[in-house]
Write an enzyme that holds these catalytic residues in place. Structure first.
Site, PDB file in Angstrom:
ATOM      1  N   TYR A  32      -8.990  16.394  -4.924  1.00  0.00           N
ATOM      2  CA  TYR A  32      -8.038  15.639  -5.760  1.00  0.00           C
ATOM      3  C   TYR A  32      -7.488  16.934  -6.387  1.00  0.00           C
ATOM      4  O   TYR A  32      -6.263  16.491  -6.921  1.00  0.00           O
ATOM      5  CB  TYR A  32      -9.131  14.902  -6.582  1.00  0.00           C
ATOM      6  CG  TYR A  32      -8.390  14.250  -7.914  1.00  0.00           C
ATOM      7  CD1 TYR A  32      -7.911  13.079  -7.662  1.00  0.00           C
ATOM      8  CD2 TYR A  32      -8.280  14.823  -9.106  1.00  0.00           C
ATOM      9  CE1 TYR A  32      -7.091  12.238  -8.735  1.00  0.00           C
ATOM     10  CE2 TYR A  32      -7.530  14.101 -10.015  1.00  0.00           C
ATOM     11  CZ  TYR A  32      -7.198  12.812  -9.988  1.00  0.00           C
ATOM     12  OH  TYR A  32      -6.340  12.191 -10.972  1.00  0.00           O
TER      13      TYR A  32
ATOM     14  N   ASP B 131       0.873  -1.406   0.023  1.00  0.00           N
ATOM     15  CA  ASP B 131       0.009   0.058   0.026  1.00  0.00           C
ATOM     16  C   ASP B 131       0.886   1.256   0.040  1.00  0.00           C
ATOM     17  O   ASP B 131       1.849   1.454   0.801  1.00  0.00           O
ATOM     18  CB  ASP B 131      -0.904   0.055   1.181  1.00  0.00           C
ATOM     19  CG  ASP B 131      -1.963   1.116   1.142  1.00  0.00           C
ATOM     20  OD1 ASP B 131      -1.657   2.221   0.562  1.00  0.00           O
ATOM     21  OD2 ASP B 131      -2.931   0.891   1.988  1.00  0.00           O
TER      22      ASP B 131
ATOM     23  N   LYS C 124      -3.178  17.015  -6.846  1.00  0.00           N
ATOM     24  CA  LYS C 124      -2.564  17.095  -8.020  1.00  0.00           C
ATOM     25  C   LYS C 124      -1.778  18.500  -8.215  1.00  0.00           C
ATOM     26  O   LYS C 124      -0.771  18.667  -8.909  1.00  0.00           O
ATOM     27  CB  LYS C 124      -3.306  16.847  -9.242  1.00  0.00           C
ATOM     28  CG  LYS C 124      -4.237  15.539  -9.246  1.00  0.00           C
ATOM     29  CD  LYS C 124      -3.169  14.580  -8.890  1.00  0.00           C
ATOM     30  CE  LYS C 124      -3.574  13.137  -8.945  1.00  0.00           C
ATOM     31  NZ  LYS C 124      -2.437  12.014  -9.192  1.00  0.00           N
TER      32      LYS C 124
END
Length: 289
Positions: free
Chosen positions: A186, A86, A190
């Site tokens: 998100y 992970d 980014k």
């Protein structure tokens, strides 16, 4: 390190005349390189891993899904090592890098692809983001990348060598799409990936360690399944990503760029963001009716 075994190309990407015509300048670009791909057992990451091997590298790929890990190992054979792990565990990337050193005798580059959407966990427009959605998405996309990048730079400094670190961002980090892709955590992660890459590129350039970023638009991966099943989104993509007839990207569309950044051809390039986006950043994004 030897040449590719008979049949490898057929198992991976059919390394035949069609491949050579598509990627005529990549074969041999990564000879003697040992690379780690975090998030490299499926999608964009595994496509890159195959391209790295076809260009002469040895690879260690890391992924969470046991089936993908097993399939990746089967395809890569002796030219790669697939590990289950992970990326949000701080030990995973460090262990993968040490595995690369032990199995293949070196470490020259990291490509961090791992990440994904937090929409189901509570990401979305700012006024709707839950605390859990924020924390989940931040950990999945940014904290995991911090762990891998930290492990890579620590190894490069220990080796006293240069190296290449390539991170996967998204066009949503600098070219938003509020109607169909309003997941603001998100987008924040980014954008942060780009900021981190530029800051670290400046800091470690004197050590010949390079940090660069690939920023794709909508690509056909498991994460994009929702969007790919929406007719309105597909109509939007037809003009937002107008290249090649207006289509969703394929994982392989990023391969040549990834090979470039992992190779010595990019030895004088750092702190850069390359959008492989089908024209997203300049597309009009109109829904066809």
């Amino acid at each position: 390190m030897g040449s590719l075994p008979a049949g490898f190309g057929r198992r991976a990407r059919k390394l035949d005349s069609r491949f050579l015509l598509r990627y005529p300048k990549t074969v041999g670009k990564l000879s003697n390189k040992v690379l780690v791909v975090v998030g490299g057992t499926a999608g964009i990451g595994f496509s890159a891993a195959r391209a790295f091997v076809e260009a002469g590298a040895r690879v260690v790929v890391v992924g969470r899904d046991p089936k993908n890990v097993a399939e990746a190992q089967k395809i890569l054979g002796s030219f790669g090592k697939a590990l289950g792990g992970d990326a949000t565990n701080p030990k995973t990337a460090a262990e993968a890098i040490q595995s690369a050193v032990k199995a293949f005798g070196g470490f020259h580059g990291l490509y961090h692809v791992a990440g994904g959407s937090g929409r189901k966990q509570g990401d979305g427009p700012l006024h709707e983001i839950t605390d859990g959605g924020w924390d989940y998405t931040l950990k999945l996309n940014l904290t995991s990348l911090f762990y891998s990048n930290r492990a890579a730079i620590q190894q490069f400094l220990k080796q006293k060598t240069g190296g290449s670190i390539l991170n996967l961002s998204s066009v949503l980090g600098f070219s938003p799409s509020p109607r169909y892709f309003a997941t603001h955590t998100y987008a924040a992660t980014k954008a942060a990936i780009i900021g981190l890459a530029k800051a670290t590129a400046a800091c470690y350039a004197k050590k010949n360690v390079r940090f660069n970023v690939l920023a794709p638009a909508l690509v056909a991966t498991p994460m994009s399944e929702r969007a790919r099943g929406d007719k309105a989104v597909l109509s939007f993509i037809a003009t937002k990503q107008p290249l090649d007839g207006g289509r969703i990207g394929k994982p392989g569309d990023l391969d040549a760029a990834a090979v470039y950044f992992m190779s010595d051809d990019s030895s004088f390039v750092t702190g850069q963001v390359l959008a492989v986006d089908g024209g997203w950043a300049v597309g009009v994004g109109q829904v066809r009716v």
